[in-house]
Design an enzyme around this catalytic site. Sequence first.
Site, PDB file in Angstrom:
ATOM      1  N   ARG A 111       0.800  -1.227   0.000  1.00  0.00           N
ATOM      2  CA  ARG A 111       0.000   0.000   0.000  1.00  0.00           C
ATOM      3  C   ARG A 111       0.835   1.281   0.000  1.00  0.00           C
ATOM      4  NH1 ARG A 111      -3.838  -1.198   4.870  1.00  0.00           N
ATOM      5  NH2 ARG A 111      -2.370  -2.915   5.201  1.00  0.00           N
TER       6      ARG A 111
ATOM      7  N   LYS B  37       9.245  -0.674   2.466  1.00  0.00           N
ATOM      8  CA  LYS B  37       8.465   0.151   3.396  1.00  0.00           C
ATOM      9  C   LYS B  37       9.300   0.667   4.562  1.00  0.00           C
ATOM     10  CE  LYS B  37       5.178  -1.721   6.120  1.00  0.00           C
ATOM     11  NZ  LYS B  37       3.843  -2.246   6.453  1.00  0.00           N
TER      12      LYS B  37
ATOM     13  N   LYS C 263      23.506  24.343   8.114  1.00  0.00           N
ATOM     14  CA  LYS C 263      23.850  22.915   8.144  1.00  0.00           C
ATOM     15  C   LYS C 263      25.282  22.725   8.620  1.00  0.00           C
ATOM     16  CE  LYS C 263      24.124  18.712   5.761  1.00  0.00           C
ATOM     17  NZ  LYS C 263      24.667  18.012   4.624  1.00  0.00           N
TER      18      LYS C 263
ATOM     19  N   TYR D 283      22.676  31.310   3.718  1.00  0.00           N
ATOM     20  CA  TYR D 283      23.027  29.895   3.835  1.00  0.00           C
ATOM     21  C   TYR D 283      24.360  29.754   4.542  1.00  0.00           C
ATOM     22  CZ  TYR D 283      24.707  25.249   2.894  1.00  0.00           C
ATOM     23  OH  TYR D 283      25.216  24.002   3.062  1.00  0.00           O
TER      24      TYR D 283
ATOM     25  N   ASN E 221      28.096  39.475  13.067  1.00  0.00           N
ATOM     26  CA  ASN E 221      26.873  39.791  12.328  1.00  0.00           C
ATOM     27  C   ASN E 221      27.019  39.297  10.886  1.00  0.00           C
ATOM     28  OD1 ASN E 221      24.182  41.152  12.457  1.00  0.00           O
ATOM     29  ND2 ASN E 221      25.068  42.114  10.640  1.00  0.00           N
TER      30      ASN E 221
ATOM     31  N   ASN F 169      30.203  26.393   0.074  1.00  0.00           N
ATOM     32  CA  ASN F 169      30.983  25.321   0.704  1.00  0.00           C
ATOM     33  C   ASN F 169      31.219  24.136  -0.217  1.00  0.00           C
ATOM     34  OD1 ASN F 169      28.239  24.702   0.726  1.00  0.00           O
ATOM     35  ND2 ASN F 169      28.429  23.388   2.526  1.00  0.00           N
TER      36      ASN F 169
ATOM     37  N   ALA G  97      29.692  45.003   1.762  1.00  0.00           N
ATOM     38  CA  ALA G  97      28.551  44.382   1.084  1.00  0.00           C
ATOM     39  C   ALA G  97      28.966  43.875  -0.293  1.00  0.00           C
ATOM     40  CB  ALA G  97      27.424  45.397   0.954  1.00  0.00           C
TER      41      ALA G  97
END
Length: 425
Positions: free
Chosen positions: A14, A21, A320, A335, A346, A355, A394
């Site tokens: 199913r 499964k 991550k 990221y 900051n 990366n 920036a």
Amino acid sequence: MIKSIILAAGKGTRMKSDMPKVLHSIFDKPLIGYVLDSVCKTGSISENFVIVGHQAELVEKYIHENYKQSTCIKQEPQLGTGHAVSMVIPYLKDYTGNVIILCGDTPLITSDTLKKFLQFHEEKKSDITVMSAVFDNPQNYGRIVRNADDTVNSIVEEKDADEIQKTIKEINAGIYCINWSKVQSAFSDLKNNNAQGEYYLTDIIKWGNEQHLCVNAYTLTDNNEIYGINSRANLAEAAKLLNKRSLDKLMASGVTIVDPASTWISPETEIDTDTIIYPSCYINGKNKIGRHCKIGPFAHLRGDVILEDYVKIGNFVEVKKTTIKSHTNACHLTYLGDSEIGTNVNIGAGTITANYNPLTKVKSKTIIKDNVKIGSNSVLVAPVTIEEGANVGAVGVITKSIPAWALAITRAPLRIIENWVTRNK
Ligand code: UD1
Ligand code: CA
């Protein structure tokens, strides 16, 4: 120490999947991983036997890579749950201890419940203990038939039950503890003359009574723990239950979760008190988050994230494999991967740690020391280190390390050409 047997040979029709499964995941961990983790966390298991069948190779690969104390045994063809357990006989010829048997598709079972279950088995001096639960709608489960003295007489499968047996609300949860030396010979006596033509594991209960063994049932308190996965809808429901369990635990320990309905936090994430999780965050894998942090709204932590106290991870920030020291902010559209970030840093809006090199397929580290300021829209091309107190202007594209307290600017100077628009009209 005892042994465990995990049944995982069934097809899972199913699920409509080309994957077995038990390898379907919740928070990126396969269902069978949850079962094995709970079993191992009881601290009572010396060896696991996993019965595999459909797409055995895939299940075996996962088990071998993740669970060292485990042996996979192939059951081919699959002739029923009793037949599945009998596959272990050659491996446990001279074994005299207890064996716990579970199914690989019930990921919500907790080690606490398993511990109580094993303790009950010991205290009752049971030869066979089955876990039971009481359901208002017991449909599709095997029914527990008790003796007058409350011991268990037999288990009758729904398909074999008569009308009176079908009204029994106490069901077989599919978890058993058996005294192996006394029960081992039951498996050669099993018959498949039932509605499904299978060798039922549940028939060892009746056999046990015939042999005058002590057969008991331990009744579960939280029925969710034996929630079984048969379909994608079940998978989504189980994920929701597991998530709720994780959120409830965090809130009880002093974490604010503004909107539990839109927040996902894996059970392996630790969060300290007074941290606030704003709506629509997805926090996956193993993470450790300190006190007084603010996460979200719309933040994505992907695992191996360590945040010290007073860290802010704002909207549309993905993190991550990164460690961030206290009082550091990454508030918008960023990221951070494979990074080590100091205190009081900051990270400007739109900062990216580049990366991954897709040509070499190598991932590299970005190190950002204390008190660094990264200007908005910067790309830090790893491997790279920004030494203490340095500033990145920036739109910096940083391809080599920046010394302490320096300013790094990579953008073209701004030119203003007066009246350019009117002249070119
Ligand atoms: C089984 C029980 C039922 C109980 C229910 C709880 C039997 C006969 N019935 O029914 O009393 O209420 O679990 O969920 O045991 N498997 C194998 N090899 C096989 C057959 C099954 O490894 O040959 C595995 C399946 O992959 C699954 C587990 O055993 O993980 C249970 O099998 P399933 O057919 O789903 O049993 P139920 O019919 O649900
Ligand atoms: Ca079945």
